[in-house]
Design a protein around this motif. Sequence first.
Motif, PDB file in Angstrom:
ATOM      1  N   VAL A  56       0.833  -1.203   0.000  1.00  0.00           N
ATOM      2  CA  VAL A  56       0.000   0.000   0.000  1.00  0.00           C
ATOM      3  C   VAL A  56       0.870   1.256   0.000  1.00  0.00           C
ATOM      4  O   VAL A  56       0.571   2.228  -0.697  1.00  0.00           O
ATOM      5  CB  VAL A  56      -0.981  -0.010   1.197  1.00  0.00           C
ATOM      6  CG1 VAL A  56      -1.687   1.330   1.349  1.00  0.00           C
ATOM      7  CG2 VAL A  56      -1.999  -1.137   1.048  1.00  0.00           C
ATOM      8  N   LEU A  57       1.973   1.226   0.735  1.00  0.00           N
ATOM      9  CA  LEU A  57       2.878   2.383   0.764  1.00  0.00           C
ATOM     10  C   LEU A  57       3.503   2.654  -0.604  1.00  0.00           C
ATOM     11  O   LEU A  57       3.715   3.809  -0.966  1.00  0.00           O
ATOM     12  CB  LEU A  57       3.965   2.199   1.821  1.00  0.00           C
ATOM     13  CG  LEU A  57       3.502   2.368   3.260  1.00  0.00           C
ATOM     14  CD1 LEU A  57       4.615   1.986   4.223  1.00  0.00           C
ATOM     15  CD2 LEU A  57       3.013   3.789   3.523  1.00  0.00           C
ATOM     16  N   VAL A  58       3.783   1.598  -1.361  1.00  0.00           N
ATOM     17  CA  VAL A  58       4.306   1.785  -2.725  1.00  0.00           C
ATOM     18  C   VAL A  58       3.277   2.551  -3.559  1.00  0.00           C
ATOM     19  O   VAL A  58       3.621   3.503  -4.267  1.00  0.00           O
ATOM     20  CB  VAL A  58       4.656   0.436  -3.381  1.00  0.00           C
ATOM     21  CG1 VAL A  58       4.961   0.605  -4.858  1.00  0.00           C
ATOM     22  CG2 VAL A  58       5.836  -0.221  -2.676  1.00  0.00           C
ATOM     23  N   VAL A  59       2.029   2.154  -3.456  1.00  0.00           N
ATOM     24  CA  VAL A  59       0.959   2.820  -4.221  1.00  0.00           C
ATOM     25  C   VAL A  59       0.778   4.257  -3.749  1.00  0.00           C
ATOM     26  O   VAL A  59       0.736   5.189  -4.569  1.00  0.00           O
ATOM     27  CB  VAL A  59      -0.364   2.028  -4.113  1.00  0.00           C
ATOM     28  CG1 VAL A  59      -1.518   2.797  -4.753  1.00  0.00           C
ATOM     29  CG2 VAL A  59      -0.217   0.647  -4.737  1.00  0.00           C
ATOM     30  N   LEU A  60       0.690   4.448  -2.441  1.00  0.00           N
ATOM     31  CA  LEU A  60       0.514   5.810  -1.918  1.00  0.00           C
ATOM     32  C   LEU A  60       1.689   6.706  -2.287  1.00  0.00           C
ATOM     33  O   LEU A  60       1.500   7.867  -2.660  1.00  0.00           O
ATOM     34  CB  LEU A  60       0.338   5.781  -0.398  1.00  0.00           C
ATOM     35  CG  LEU A  60      -0.957   5.179   0.127  1.00  0.00           C
ATOM     36  CD1 LEU A  60      -0.935   5.095   1.651  1.00  0.00           C
ATOM     37  CD2 LEU A  60      -2.163   5.969  -0.345  1.00  0.00           C
ATOM     38  N   GLY A  61       2.888   6.176  -2.202  1.00  0.00           N
ATOM     39  CA  GLY A  61       4.073   6.941  -2.589  1.00  0.00           C
ATOM     40  C   GLY A  61       4.068   7.277  -4.066  1.00  0.00           C
ATOM     41  O   GLY A  61       4.465   8.375  -4.473  1.00  0.00           O
ATOM     42  N   GLY A  62       3.619   6.325  -4.869  1.00  0.00           N
ATOM     43  CA  GLY A  62       3.544   6.562  -6.308  1.00  0.00           C
ATOM     44  C   GLY A  62       2.536   7.639  -6.669  1.00  0.00           C
ATOM     45  O   GLY A  62       2.740   8.397  -7.627  1.00  0.00           O
ATOM     46  N   LEU A  63       1.463   7.723  -5.914  1.00  0.00           N
ATOM     47  CA  LEU A  63       0.445   8.736  -6.169  1.00  0.00           C
ATOM     48  C   LEU A  63       0.915  10.140  -5.789  1.00  0.00           C
ATOM     49  O   LEU A  63       0.434  11.129  -6.329  1.00  0.00           O
ATOM     50  CB  LEU A  63      -0.842   8.407  -5.399  1.00  0.00           C
ATOM     51  CG  LEU A  63      -1.576   7.147  -5.855  1.00  0.00           C
ATOM     52  CD1 LEU A  63      -2.734   6.841  -4.901  1.00  0.00           C
ATOM     53  CD2 LEU A  63      -2.074   7.291  -7.282  1.00  0.00           C
ATOM     54  N   ARG A  64       1.843  10.215  -4.856  1.00  0.00           N
ATOM     55  CA  ARG A  64       2.354  11.502  -4.374  1.00  0.00           C
ATOM     56  C   ARG A  64       3.884  11.480  -4.340  1.00  0.00           C
ATOM     57  O   ARG A  64       4.500  11.913  -3.377  1.00  0.00           O
ATOM     58  CB  ARG A  64       1.825  11.771  -2.958  1.00  0.00           C
ATOM     59  CG  ARG A  64       0.336  11.696  -2.827  1.00  0.00           C
ATOM     60  CD  ARG A  64      -0.293  12.984  -3.149  1.00  0.00           C
ATOM     61  NE  ARG A  64      -1.732  12.872  -2.898  1.00  0.00           N
ATOM     62  CZ  ARG A  64      -2.523  13.879  -2.834  1.00  0.00           C
ATOM     63  NH1 ARG A  64      -2.046  15.083  -2.986  1.00  0.00           N
ATOM     64  NH2 ARG A  64      -3.803  13.709  -2.632  1.00  0.00           N
ATOM     65  N   TRP A  65       4.493  10.999  -5.406  1.00  0.00           N
ATOM     66  CA  TRP A  65       5.939  10.783  -5.447  1.00  0.00           C
ATOM     67  C   TRP A  65       6.756  12.053  -5.220  1.00  0.00           C
ATOM     68  O   TRP A  65       7.893  11.983  -4.794  1.00  0.00           O
ATOM     69  CB  TRP A  65       6.354  10.101  -6.745  1.00  0.00           C
ATOM     70  CG  TRP A  65       6.093  10.921  -7.964  1.00  0.00           C
ATOM     71  CD1 TRP A  65       4.976  10.921  -8.728  1.00  0.00           C
ATOM     72  CD2 TRP A  65       6.980  11.866  -8.540  1.00  0.00           C
ATOM     73  NE1 TRP A  65       5.092  11.829  -9.750  1.00  0.00           N
ATOM     74  CE2 TRP A  65       6.331  12.420  -9.666  1.00  0.00           C
ATOM     75  CE3 TRP A  65       8.264  12.312  -8.240  1.00  0.00           C
ATOM     76  CZ2 TRP A  65       6.923  13.392 -10.461  1.00  0.00           C
ATOM     77  CZ3 TRP A  65       8.850  13.275  -9.039  1.00  0.00           C
ATOM     78  CH2 TRP A  65       8.170  13.793 -10.151  1.00  0.00           C
ATOM     79  N   GLN A  66       6.179  13.219  -5.459  1.00  0.00           N
ATOM     80  CA  GLN A  66       6.922  14.460  -5.304  1.00  0.00           C
ATOM     81  C   GLN A  66       6.962  14.949  -3.859  1.00  0.00           C
ATOM     82  O   GLN A  66       7.737  15.850  -3.535  1.00  0.00           O
ATOM     83  CB  GLN A  66       6.344  15.554  -6.219  1.00  0.00           C
ATOM     84  CG  GLN A  66       4.988  16.088  -5.818  1.00  0.00           C
ATOM     85  CD  GLN A  66       3.803  15.211  -6.200  1.00  0.00           C
ATOM     86  OE1 GLN A  66       3.952  14.098  -6.673  1.00  0.00           O
ATOM     87  NE2 GLN A  66       2.606  15.719  -5.972  1.00  0.00           N
ATOM     88  N   GLU A  67       6.181  14.337  -2.968  1.00  0.00           N
ATOM     89  CA  GLU A  67       6.162  14.768  -1.566  1.00  0.00           C
ATOM     90  C   GLU A  67       7.397  14.255  -0.823  1.00  0.00           C
ATOM     91  O   GLU A  67       7.966  13.224  -1.192  1.00  0.00           O
ATOM     92  CB  GLU A  67       4.887  14.248  -0.881  1.00  0.00           C
ATOM     93  CG  GLU A  67       3.639  14.927  -1.382  1.00  0.00           C
ATOM     94  CD  GLU A  67       2.379  14.450  -0.664  1.00  0.00           C
ATOM     95  OE1 GLU A  67       2.484  13.651   0.288  1.00  0.00           O
ATOM     96  OE2 GLU A  67       1.293  14.889  -1.071  1.00  0.00           O
ATOM     97  N   PRO A  68       7.796  14.977   0.229  1.00  0.00           N
ATOM     98  CA  PRO A  68       8.961  14.532   1.015  1.00  0.00           C
ATOM     99  C   PRO A  68       8.752  13.119   1.572  1.00  0.00           C
ATOM    100  O   PRO A  68       7.680  12.794   2.081  1.00  0.00           O
ATOM    101  CB  PRO A  68       9.031  15.544   2.159  1.00  0.00           C
ATOM    102  CG  PRO A  68       8.295  16.745   1.665  1.00  0.00           C
ATOM    103  CD  PRO A  68       7.226  16.223   0.735  1.00  0.00           C
ATOM    104  N   GLY A  69       9.763  12.281   1.418  1.00  0.00           N
ATOM    105  CA  GLY A  69       9.722  10.920   1.938  1.00  0.00           C
ATOM    106  C   GLY A  69       9.080   9.900   1.018  1.00  0.00           C
ATOM    107  O   GLY A  69       9.158   8.701   1.276  1.00  0.00           O
ATOM    108  N   ALA A  70       8.452  10.359  -0.060  1.00  0.00           N
ATOM    109  CA  ALA A  70       7.718   9.432  -0.934  1.00  0.00           C
ATOM    110  C   ALA A  70       8.644   8.447  -1.643  1.00  0.00           C
ATOM    111  O   ALA A  70       8.317   7.258  -1.752  1.00  0.00           O
ATOM    112  CB  ALA A  70       6.885  10.204  -1.954  1.00  0.00           C
ATOM    113  N   ILE A  71       9.791   8.917  -2.100  1.00  0.00           N
ATOM    114  CA  ILE A  71      10.719   8.027  -2.815  1.00  0.00           C
ATOM    115  C   ILE A  71      11.244   6.958  -1.860  1.00  0.00           C
ATOM    116  O   ILE A  71      11.321   5.772  -2.213  1.00  0.00           O
ATOM    117  CB  ILE A  71      11.874   8.817  -3.467  1.00  0.00           C
ATOM    118  CG1 ILE A  71      11.338   9.821  -4.484  1.00  0.00           C
ATOM    119  CG2 ILE A  71      12.895   7.877  -4.096  1.00  0.00           C
ATOM    120  CD1 ILE A  71      10.547   9.213  -5.628  1.00  0.00           C
ATOM    121  N   ALA A  72      11.581   7.333  -0.624  1.00  0.00           N
ATOM    122  CA  ALA A  72      12.025   6.353   0.372  1.00  0.00           C
ATOM    123  C   ALA A  72      10.909   5.363   0.685  1.00  0.00           C
ATOM    124  O   ALA A  72      11.157   4.162   0.865  1.00  0.00           O
ATOM    125  CB  ALA A  72      12.495   7.057   1.642  1.00  0.00           C
TER     126      ALA A  72
END
Length: 161
Positions: free
Chosen positions: A72-88
């Motif tokens: 789920v974190l991969v999906v959430l990060g992908g949806l907001r990849w530009q936010e701080p911490g998203a790439i990690a």
Amino acid sequence: MRQILTSGLLWFSALGCGLLAGLYFAFSAFVMTALGRIDQAAGISAMNAINVDIVRSPFMPVFLGTTLSCAVLVVLGGLRWQEPGAIAMICGGGLYVVGMFVVTVVFNVPLNDQLAATDPVGTSATSVWARYLTDWTFWNHVRTIASLAATALFIVAIAGR
């Protein structure tokens, strides 16, 4: 609401990955070595008993829940990849799902199944056990490293948020 969910999933994933990294580390550091030093039939029987009990223990909800949380974190990060911490977050989740869950399903579980089907005192047991000890432990090292690295990446993501 999404921020609270993401934060909760990050903390749950960091703790779950860390807990499982410790378990896998214990097997890599000394459990498999100890099983390899005792009588072959006893080692095979002990490992088979561990494999039966582990799926009936609190390990399974942590194992499956952490895997789901990481996905789920991969999906959430992908949806907001530009936010701080998203790439990690994306890297940690992807590394854990592939390096721990996929490795477990593709390598460790089939080796466990093969061991369970082996007569501990049969003629083929020696070669199966020797291969099991080296191959299973190698893939367990991979799971250990993936789980620990995912923990670190989730900590980076938490700190970056």
